[in-house]
Design a protein around this motif. Structure first.
Motif, PDB file in Angstrom:
ATOM      1  N   MET A   1      57.202  77.376  72.756  1.00 57.43           N
ATOM      2  CA  MET A   1      58.596  77.573  73.156  1.00 57.43           C
ATOM      3  C   MET A   1      59.067  76.445  74.052  1.00 57.43           C
ATOM      4  N   ARG A   2      58.209  76.030  75.008  1.00 56.99           N
ATOM      5  CA  ARG A   2      58.650  74.997  75.963  1.00 56.99           C
ATOM      6  C   ARG A   2      58.797  73.646  75.266  1.00 56.99           C
ATOM      7  N   VAL A   3      57.985  73.418  74.242  1.00 52.88           N
ATOM      8  CA  VAL A   3      58.126  72.160  73.475  1.00 52.88           C
ATOM      9  C   VAL A   3      59.432  72.203  72.678  1.00 52.88           C
ATOM     10  N   ARG A   4      59.728  73.342  72.056  1.00 54.21           N
ATOM     11  CA  ARG A   4      60.987  73.450  71.309  1.00 54.21           C
ATOM     12  C   ARG A   4      62.167  73.261  72.254  1.00 54.21           C
ATOM     13  N   ALA A   5      62.067  73.819  73.470  1.00 54.72           N
ATOM     14  CA  ALA A   5      63.166  73.679  74.436  1.00 54.72           C
ATOM     15  C   ALA A   5      63.339  72.217  74.838  1.00 54.72           C
ATOM     16  N   ALA A   6      62.223  71.498  75.038  1.00 53.33           N
ATOM     17  CA  ALA A   6      62.323  70.080  75.411  1.00 53.33           C
ATOM     18  C   ALA A   6      62.943  69.269  74.267  1.00 53.33           C
ATOM     19  N   LEU A   7      62.554  69.578  73.043  1.00 55.61           N
ATOM     20  CA  LEU A   7      63.150  68.879  71.887  1.00 55.61           C
ATOM     21  C   LEU A   7      64.654  69.121  71.861  1.00 55.61           C
ATOM     22  N   ALA A   8      65.055  70.358  72.154  1.00 53.98           N
ATOM     23  CA  ALA A   8      66.487  70.683  72.161  1.00 53.98           C
ATOM     24  C   ALA A   8      67.192  69.971  73.312  1.00 53.98           C
ATOM     25  N   GLU A   9      66.588  69.964  74.489  1.00 56.68           N
ATOM     26  CA  GLU A   9      67.209  69.279  75.640  1.00 56.68           C
ATOM     27  C   GLU A   9      67.452  67.803  75.313  1.00 56.68           C
ATOM     28  N   LYS A  10      66.496  67.200  74.641  1.00 59.36           N
ATOM     29  CA  LYS A  10      66.560  65.767  74.368  1.00 59.36           C
ATOM     30  C   LYS A  10      67.289  65.461  73.059  1.00 59.36           C
ATOM     31  N   GLY A  11      67.655  66.501  72.327  1.00 58.14           N
ATOM     32  CA  GLY A  11      68.379  66.286  71.084  1.00 58.14           C
ATOM     33  C   GLY A  11      67.548  65.561  70.030  1.00 58.14           C
ATOM     34  N   ILE A  12      66.257  65.845  70.011  1.00 56.13           N
ATOM     35  CA  ILE A  12      65.365  65.196  69.034  1.00 56.13           C
ATOM     36  C   ILE A  12      65.245  66.113  67.809  1.00 56.13           C
ATOM     37  N   PRO A  13      65.577  65.613  66.625  1.00 53.14           N
ATOM     38  CA  PRO A  13      65.426  66.460  65.436  1.00 53.14           C
ATOM     39  C   PRO A  13      63.952  66.633  65.059  1.00 53.14           C
ATOM     40  N   TRP A  14      63.609  67.799  64.567  1.00 49.99           N
ATOM     41  CA  TRP A  14      62.210  68.053  64.197  1.00 49.99           C
ATOM     42  C   TRP A  14      62.157  69.030  63.040  1.00 49.99           C
ATOM     43  N   GLN A  15      61.009  68.989  62.369  1.00 45.24           N
ATOM     44  CA  GLN A  15      60.775  69.957  61.302  1.00 45.24           C
ATOM     45  C   GLN A  15      59.667  70.887  61.748  1.00 45.24           C
ATOM     46  N   GLY A  16      59.813  72.154  61.440  1.00 47.53           N
ATOM     47  CA  GLY A  16      58.816  73.125  61.893  1.00 47.53           C
ATOM     48  C   GLY A  16      57.795  73.460  60.817  1.00 47.53           C
ATOM     49  N   ARG A  17      56.542  73.588  61.246  1.00 50.46           N
ATOM     50  CA  ARG A  17      55.501  74.166  60.392  1.00 50.46           C
ATOM     51  C   ARG A  17      55.053  75.410  61.124  1.00 50.46           C
TER      52      ARG A  17
ATOM     53  N   SER B   1      50.401  71.236  74.789  1.00 45.72           N
ATOM     54  CA  SER B   1      51.823  71.177  75.169  1.00 45.72           C
ATOM     55  C   SER B   1      52.129  70.086  76.191  1.00 45.72           C
ATOM     56  N   LEU B   2      51.278  69.917  77.203  1.00 45.63           N
ATOM     57  CA  LEU B   2      51.608  68.909  78.223  1.00 45.63           C
ATOM     58  C   LEU B   2      51.598  67.503  77.615  1.00 45.63           C
ATOM     59  N   ALA B   3      50.601  67.235  76.771  1.00 41.65           N
ATOM     60  CA  ALA B   3      50.535  65.911  76.124  1.00 41.65           C
ATOM     61  C   ALA B   3      51.768  65.701  75.234  1.00 41.65           C
ATOM     62  N   ILE B   4      52.199  66.764  74.559  1.00 45.77           N
ATOM     63  CA  ILE B   4      53.381  66.646  73.693  1.00 45.77           C
ATOM     64  C   ILE B   4      54.621  66.359  74.550  1.00 45.77           C
ATOM     65  N   LEU B   5      54.745  67.086  75.655  1.00 42.29           N
ATOM     66  CA  LEU B   5      55.919  66.895  76.526  1.00 42.29           C
ATOM     67  C   LEU B   5      55.917  65.481  77.115  1.00 42.29           C
ATOM     68  N   GLU B   6      54.749  64.961  77.435  1.00 41.79           N
ATOM     69  CA  GLU B   6      54.656  63.588  77.948  1.00 41.79           C
ATOM     70  C   GLU B   6      55.058  62.594  76.859  1.00 41.79           C
TER      71      GLU B   6
ATOM     72  N   PRO C   1      63.472  59.205  77.065  1.00 44.97           N
ATOM     73  CA  PRO C   1      63.398  59.539  78.499  1.00 44.97           C
ATOM     74  C   PRO C   1      64.568  60.371  79.025  1.00 44.97           C
ATOM     75  N   GLU C   2      65.703  60.367  78.337  1.00 46.00           N
ATOM     76  CA  GLU C   2      66.853  61.122  78.858  1.00 46.00           C
ATOM     77  C   GLU C   2      67.159  62.320  77.975  1.00 46.00           C
ATOM     78  N   PRO C   3      67.585  63.423  78.534  1.00 45.67           N
ATOM     79  CA  PRO C   3      67.566  63.734  79.957  1.00 45.67           C
ATOM     80  C   PRO C   3      66.118  63.885  80.457  1.00 45.67           C
ATOM     81  N   ARG C   4      65.913  63.450  81.672  1.00 50.01           N
ATOM     82  CA  ARG C   4      64.563  63.452  82.253  1.00 50.01           C
ATOM     83  C   ARG C   4      64.059  64.870  82.465  1.00 50.01           C
ATOM     84  N   LEU C   5      62.825  65.106  82.022  1.00 50.27           N
ATOM     85  CA  LEU C   5      62.172  66.395  82.299  1.00 50.27           C
ATOM     86  C   LEU C   5      60.878  66.183  83.064  1.00 50.27           C
ATOM     87  N   LEU C   6      60.522  64.900  83.217  1.00 50.22           N
ATOM     88  CA  LEU C   6      59.281  64.510  83.905  1.00 50.22           C
ATOM     89  C   LEU C   6      59.577  63.177  84.574  1.00 50.22           C
TER      90      LEU C   6
END
Ligand SMILES: N[C@@H](CCC(=O)N[C@@H](CS)C(=O)NCC(=O)O)C(=O)O
Length: 193
Positions: free
Chosen positions: A13-29, A62-67, A74-79
């Motif tokens: 969930m937190r990875v999906r939220a970070a992707l949404a915050e950063k506006g990065i498109p992704w495909q789900g498996r 998750s932490l490695a993915i968020l990094e 880098p924007e918006p900054r979450l780390l």
């Protein structure tokens, strides 16, 4: 970019939220954790989710993915970059250690284990209430530590939510973080039809 994930998994969930915050498109498996596909073990020998796959690069944890996402966009900054980074990483791990095991028991424990986990969650949240900063977040700015906490709070029954427990600082945090569009949208998708 492909994210191997489960809707029920707070670490996903937190990875999906970070992707949404950063506006990065992704495909789900989407992975059914009860019947994990063999391909998942090829990506992550532990068989856990989340796993991010970007071309040849495979990033479990998750932490490695968020990094990785922070490096990519880098924007918006979450780390924070430099000063403050370690404090955020430490807070991220602390939230996991404080709440992860109790959330697991709340979801899957015996009635006795659930009752004990509920009591433990109340105590942990009361402790965290005192740690909320003047910013309203766990640290000086909104960060992946808030996303870690949000991923667990989102799974709590209504009576264990900070606002229901009357924890003033965390209740304010709840309003700030749980209502963010990127966070609100990360529960399981509504059933079709
Ligand atoms: N340390 C991992 C924890 C991830 C985790 O615990 N994922 C769970 C689902 S919430 C999982 O895949 N468990 C493996 C299993 O159920 O066999 C991370 O931060 O990504």
């Amino acid at each position: 970019m492909e994210l191997w994930h489960a809707w029920s998994c707070p670490y996903c969930m937190r990875v999906r939220a970070a992707l949404a915050e950063k506006g990065i498109p992704w495909q789900g498996r989407e992975v059914d954790l009860a019947t994990k596909p063999p391909e998942l073990f090829a990506l992550n020998p532990k068989g856990g989710v989340p796993v991010l796959v970007v071309g040849d690069r495979i990033v479990p944890e998750s932490l490695a993915i968020l990094e990785y996402l922070e490096e990519l966009r880098p924007e918006p900054r979450l780390l924070p970059d430099g000063a403050g980074r370690e404090a955020v990483q430490d807070a991220y791990e602390r939230v996991n250690a404080l709440l992860g095991p109790h959330l697991f028991k709340l979801a899957r424990g015996t009635p006795e284990e659930k009752a004990a986990a509920g009591g433990a969650v109340r105590a942990v949240l009361a402790g965290l209430d005192a740690k909320v900063q003047a910013s309203g977040y766990l640290l000086a700015a909104y960060s992946i530590a808030d996303l870690a906490l949000a991923s667990f709070v989102g799974k709590l029954p209504p009576d264990l939510r900070p606002s229901a427990l009357g924890l003033p600082n965390l209740a304010r945090w709840e309003g700030l973080v749980m209502e963010r569009p990127a966070v609100r949208g990360q529960g399981a998708p509504a059933p079709a039809g």
